[in-house]
Design an enzyme around this catalytic site. Structure first.
Site, mmCIF file in Angstrom:
data_model
loop_
_atom_site.group_PDB
_atom_site.id
_atom_site.type_symbol
_atom_site.label_atom_id
_atom_site.label_comp_id
_atom_site.label_asym_id
_atom_site.label_seq_id
_atom_site.Cartn_x
_atom_site.Cartn_y
_atom_site.Cartn_z
ATOM 1 N N GLY A 8 0.861 -1.184 0.000
ATOM 2 C CA GLY A 8 0.000 0.000 0.000
ATOM 3 C C GLY A 8 0.892 1.227 0.000
ATOM 4 O O GLY A 8 2.057 1.155 -0.406
ATOM 5 N N ILE A 43 2.302 2.867 2.435
ATOM 6 C CA ILE A 43 3.501 2.776 3.293
ATOM 7 C C ILE A 43 4.535 1.850 2.632
ATOM 8 O O ILE A 43 5.712 2.205 2.510
ATOM 9 C CB ILE A 43 3.124 2.266 4.702
ATOM 10 N N ARG A 82 1.285 -4.424 12.556
ATOM 11 C CA ARG A 82 0.635 -4.719 13.824
ATOM 12 C C ARG A 82 1.273 -5.969 14.409
ATOM 13 O O ARG A 82 1.636 -6.894 13.668
ATOM 14 C CB ARG A 82 -0.877 -4.971 13.624
ATOM 15 N N GLU A 95 0.753 -4.187 23.784
ATOM 16 C CA GLU A 95 1.645 -3.020 23.828
ATOM 17 C C GLU A 95 1.345 -2.238 25.093
ATOM 18 O O GLU A 95 0.188 -1.859 25.288
ATOM 19 C CB GLU A 95 1.414 -2.134 22.596
ATOM 20 N N HIS A 126 5.623 1.695 19.164
ATOM 21 C CA HIS A 126 4.552 2.023 18.206
ATOM 22 C C HIS A 126 4.603 3.519 17.838
ATOM 23 O O HIS A 126 3.673 4.277 18.147
ATOM 24 C CB HIS A 126 3.177 1.641 18.768
ATOM 25 N N ILE A 127 5.691 3.900 17.183
ATOM 26 C CA ILE A 127 5.922 5.324 16.902
ATOM 27 C C ILE A 127 5.965 5.633 15.408
ATOM 28 O O ILE A 127 6.528 6.648 15.003
ATOM 29 C CB ILE A 127 7.217 5.829 17.580
ATOM 30 N N GLY A 128 5.345 4.746 14.604
ATOM 31 C CA GLY A 128 5.387 4.950 13.148
ATOM 32 C C GLY A 128 4.985 6.350 12.717
ATOM 33 O O GLY A 128 5.626 6.965 11.867
HETATM 34 O O1 LIG Z 1 -2.332 2.771 11.981
HETATM 35 C C1 LIG Z 1 -1.459 3.631 11.955
HETATM 36 O O2 LIG Z 1 -1.322 4.432 11.036
HETATM 37 C C2 LIG Z 1 -0.539 3.772 13.122
HETATM 38 O O3 LIG Z 1 -0.402 2.589 13.816
HETATM 39 C C3 LIG Z 1 -1.077 4.875 14.008
HETATM 40 O O4 LIG Z 1 -0.046 5.485 14.684
#
Ligand SMILES: O=C(O)[C@H](O)CO
Length: 339
Positions: free
Chosen positions: A171, A173, A255, A284, A303-305
């Site tokens: 996708g 990302i 995830r 988490e 979880h800092i994306g």
């Molecule tokens: O789903 C997302 O984009 C991330 O996990 C949120 O920070």
């Protein structure tokens, strides 16, 4: 922010503003940084605690739920108590915390913020890949340790340049990761439900792998950038880890539940794969005695994306736009349509 939003916020008194349910205004489960002030220009923010204390009065005032970092949870019970609800606006790209069918069955729309998060999440994916490959975290600990007298001459990592990166989930990302990896002269293979257009593949030099097994066998780095759905839960288990190279590194920015964590721990302990870099786990945070916290060949981030000031602000602004549009009966930016 849209003109429409500014106009609404300025023209109305606080009590006349549309009611929006938020988890909390501050604290670990609250909304972000200085966003509350901006949100209050447009909405009458109602915290979950206030709502629970006064459901009968506040329930009918709430027209939107503002989900930040997966909270508040939207249950059937909550939906029943919000008769004026028009939209659930959820920060981020992932929607695994929402039952989309349930929300739709109440005639309520859903929006998210996929564009705001794709670049920072891809940046983090590359940061984890590089850090795990070159053992940056371990190296830092070694360099600053009071017990270090000489630097080792055999402190080796994995070469990134020229290595093969397997991206699972192409996708926005995944695609941005491919763009970044190309600049590192990596060979890119990808697995996705749908093949990308030829010109998109050519632009990043990515080769489509119809079979996930092929990608796992060929890759030096495996990057998980796929959404969590019932189909992808446990996508990487014992069998898949066995297919990977003993020198391979697994990076997860999707995830935690995409990976069978017990199988991963075993694979890392027994040398089935070289290392893992995980921005996401389950739960988490992990319990403080979890084996993943003990392993030297693991890098964990909390979880800092999407955690950059710029992205988080854009997420907030996108949510405001979607809520205002839905309340005005306009097309909703980033509306999530049920497939
Ligand atoms: O789903 C997302 O984009 C991330 O996990 C949120 O920070």
């Amino acid at each position: 922010m849209t003109d429409l939003g500014l106009h609404m916020g300025q023209a109305m008194g606080d009590q006349d503003l549309p009611g929006v349910l938020v988890s909390d205004l501050e604290g670990p489960h609250g909304i972000c940084e200085d966003h509350a002030e901006d949100l209050k220009r447009h909405f009458n923010l109602i915290t979950m605690q206030d709502f629970l204390e006064n459901k009968a009065q506040l329930g009918p005032q709430i027209q939107a739920v503002y989900i930040w970092c997966g909270r508040p949870a939207v249950s059937q019970e909550l939906l029943h108590s919000l008769p004026s609800l028009k939209i659930v606006a959820s920060a981020g790209a992932g929607l695994d915390h929402l039952d989309l069918g349930l929300v739709a069955s109440f005639g309520v729309k859903v929006a998210n913020t996929p564009h705001a998060v794709s670049s920072p999440t891809a940046d983090l994916g590359m940061a984890l890949l590089l850090a795990a490959a070159r053992r940056v975290v371990e190296g830092h600990q070694l360099a600053v340790s009071p017990h270090t007298e000489n630097f080792p001459t055999d402190y080796m990592g994995q070469q990134v340049t020229g290595a093969t990166l397997g991206i699972i989930g192409m996708g926005s990302i995944g695609y941005k990761i491919a763009q970044r990896a190309r600049a590192f002269e990596m060979k890119i293979v990808y697995h996705n439900r749908k093949r990308r257009k030829l010109e998109e593949e050519e632009a990043v030099g990515a080769i489509y792998c119809e079979r996930l097994d092929d990608l796992l066998q060929w890759s030096d780095f495996v990057m998980l950038a796929v959404s969590l759905t019932p189909q992808t839960q446990g996508l990487i288990g014992k069998r898949e880890l066995r297919l990977m190279k003993p020198t391979a590194i697994l990076i997860n920015i999707g995830r935690g539940l995409l990976v069978d964590q017990e199988a991963l721990v075993e694979a890392l302990q027994t040398g089935l794969i070289k290392a893992a870099a995980l921005d996401v786990t389950y739960p988490e945070p992990l319990p403080r005695d979890h084996p993943l916290l003990e392993l030297k060949n693991v890098i964990l981030t909390p979880h800092i994306g999407s955690a950059t000031h710029q992205a988080r602000r854009q997420m907030m602004e996108n949510l405001v736009e979607s809520i205002l549009a839905s309340l005005s009966g306009l097309p909703i930016p980033n509306e999530v349509l049920l497939k």
